[in-house]
Each structure stands twice: as C-alpha cells, then as structure tokens.
Design a protein around this motif. Structure first.
Motif, PDB file in Angstrom:
ATOM      1  N   SER A 153     -11.950   1.926  -5.526  1.00 43.71           N
ATOM      2  CA  SER A 153     -11.554   0.700  -6.236  1.00 43.71           C
ATOM      3  C   SER A 153     -11.266   0.918  -7.723  1.00 43.71           C
ATOM      4  O   SER A 153     -11.286  -0.030  -8.496  1.00 43.71           O
ATOM      5  CB  SER A 153     -12.594  -0.404  -6.066  1.00 43.71           C
ATOM      6  N   ARG A 154     -11.008   2.141  -8.130  1.00 49.05           N
ATOM      7  CA  ARG A 154     -10.637   2.418  -9.522  1.00 49.05           C
ATOM      8  C   ARG A 154      -9.240   1.874  -9.768  1.00 49.05           C
ATOM      9  O   ARG A 154      -8.362   1.985  -8.912  1.00 49.05           O
ATOM     10  CB  ARG A 154     -10.671   3.922  -9.763  1.00 49.05           C
ATOM     11  N   VAL A 155      -9.011   1.280 -10.930  1.00 54.62           N
ATOM     12  CA  VAL A 155      -7.712   0.721 -11.285  1.00 54.62           C
ATOM     13  C   VAL A 155      -7.090   1.594 -12.361  1.00 54.62           C
ATOM     14  O   VAL A 155      -7.740   1.908 -13.358  1.00 54.62           O
ATOM     15  CB  VAL A 155      -7.846  -0.737 -11.777  1.00 54.62           C
ATOM     16  N   ARG A 191       0.409  -1.066 -12.020  1.00 53.47           N
ATOM     17  CA  ARG A 191      -1.047  -1.019 -11.920  1.00 53.47           C
ATOM     18  C   ARG A 191      -1.414  -0.783 -10.453  1.00 53.47           C
ATOM     19  O   ARG A 191      -0.940  -1.492  -9.573  1.00 53.47           O
ATOM     20  CB  ARG A 191      -1.681  -2.306 -12.405  1.00 53.47           C
ATOM     21  N   TRP A 205      -3.201   3.773  -2.229  1.00 53.77           N
ATOM     22  CA  TRP A 205      -3.329   2.900  -3.380  1.00 53.77           C
ATOM     23  C   TRP A 205      -2.671   1.561  -3.079  1.00 53.77           C
ATOM     24  O   TRP A 205      -1.681   1.491  -2.368  1.00 53.77           O
ATOM     25  CB  TRP A 205      -2.645   3.516  -4.593  1.00 53.77           C
ATOM     26  N   GLU A 206      -3.192   0.488  -3.653  1.00 51.21           N
ATOM     27  CA  GLU A 206      -2.595  -0.839  -3.544  1.00 51.21           C
ATOM     28  C   GLU A 206      -1.940  -1.176  -4.878  1.00 51.21           C
ATOM     29  O   GLU A 206      -2.533  -0.978  -5.940  1.00 51.21           O
ATOM     30  CB  GLU A 206      -3.665  -1.880  -3.233  1.00 51.21           C
ATOM     31  N   LYS A 213      -4.615   0.195  -7.524  1.00 46.49           N
ATOM     32  CA  LYS A 213      -6.047   0.211  -7.221  1.00 46.49           C
ATOM     33  C   LYS A 213      -6.285   1.203  -6.097  1.00 46.49           C
ATOM     34  O   LYS A 213      -5.648   1.112  -5.039  1.00 46.49           O
ATOM     35  CB  LYS A 213      -6.534  -1.169  -6.814  1.00 46.49           C
ATOM     36  N   CYS A 214      -7.182   2.149  -6.326  1.00 48.66           N
ATOM     37  CA  CYS A 214      -7.528   3.132  -5.304  1.00 48.66           C
ATOM     38  C   CYS A 214      -8.259   2.417  -4.166  1.00 48.66           C
ATOM     39  O   CYS A 214      -9.184   1.636  -4.409  1.00 48.66           O
ATOM     40  CB  CYS A 214      -8.408   4.227  -5.909  1.00 48.66           C
ATOM     41  N   MET A 224      -1.001  -3.504  -7.705  1.00 49.87           N
ATOM     42  CA  MET A 224      -1.536  -4.760  -8.233  1.00 49.87           C
ATOM     43  C   MET A 224      -0.619  -5.402  -9.264  1.00 49.87           C
ATOM     44  O   MET A 224      -0.735  -6.588  -9.538  1.00 49.87           O
ATOM     45  CB  MET A 224      -2.910  -4.513  -8.865  1.00 49.87           C
ATOM     46  N   THR A 231       0.859  -1.178   0.000  1.00 50.91           N
ATOM     47  CA  THR A 231       0.000   0.000   0.000  1.00 50.91           C
ATOM     48  C   THR A 231       0.893   1.226   0.000  1.00 50.91           C
ATOM     49  O   THR A 231       1.788   1.336   0.830  1.00 50.91           O
ATOM     50  CB  THR A 231      -0.905   0.020   1.249  1.00 50.91           C
TER      51      THR A 231
END
Length: 86
Positions: free
Chosen positions: A43-45, A36, A26-27, A38-39, A29, A12
């Motif tokens: 959850s927007r990528v 890449r 953000w995570e 993910k918020c 991915m 994160t």
C-alpha cells in the motif's frame, strides 16, 4: 510499451521491475502530468512523471470499467470514485 491513453484512474498495471515488497502490481490513483500509484502489496503510494511511468509500465492488468470487475465483491464503478474538486 503501451499507448499514453491506454490507462485511466483505478486501473491496475504491472511494472517492469518489482517493488521492494516483491509485488509487481500497482493501482493508478491519479492521472495527469504526474501519475500517482499505490502498490497492491504494501500500500505504498508513489508519484512519478508521466514520461517515467510510460517507460516503466509493462502492461495494463485490469481496467476500472471492465464488466468482469462488477462481479467482484469490493468493486466501485469509475463514476463513483471520489475525485477532488479544484
């Protein structure tokens, strides 16, 4: 600014500017030539080049393989994360 190898899959991170949903976390991915993310708010990528990510990242909040995370209810170890077979 952090080193290029200071982040890994499922970490994160905190970016310098917030997303449109006003969340800054953000995570990760995918790690490669592109990153890449993910918020964690909506959850927007999004994908961005590694050079752009290095400029925009502020700090690493949690590491995926941190022993503290094992106490969390939904923790998945890094070794058990699904990875595509190419």
């Amino acid at each position: 600014m952090i080193k290029n190898d200071a982040y890994d899959l499922a970490d994160t991170v905190q970016m310098k500017k917030p997303h449109a949903c006003q969340v800054n976390d953000w995570e990760i991915m995918r790690v490669g030539a592109d990153i890449r993310l993910k918020c964690l708010g909506c959850s927007r990528v999004v994908m961005m080049p590694r050079a752009e990510f290095n400029r925009k990242v502020k700090k690493v909040l949690t590491k995926a393989n941190d022993p503290v995370n094992k106490k969390k209810e939904y923790y998945v170890p890094k070794e058990k994360l699904p990875r595509p077979n190419f």
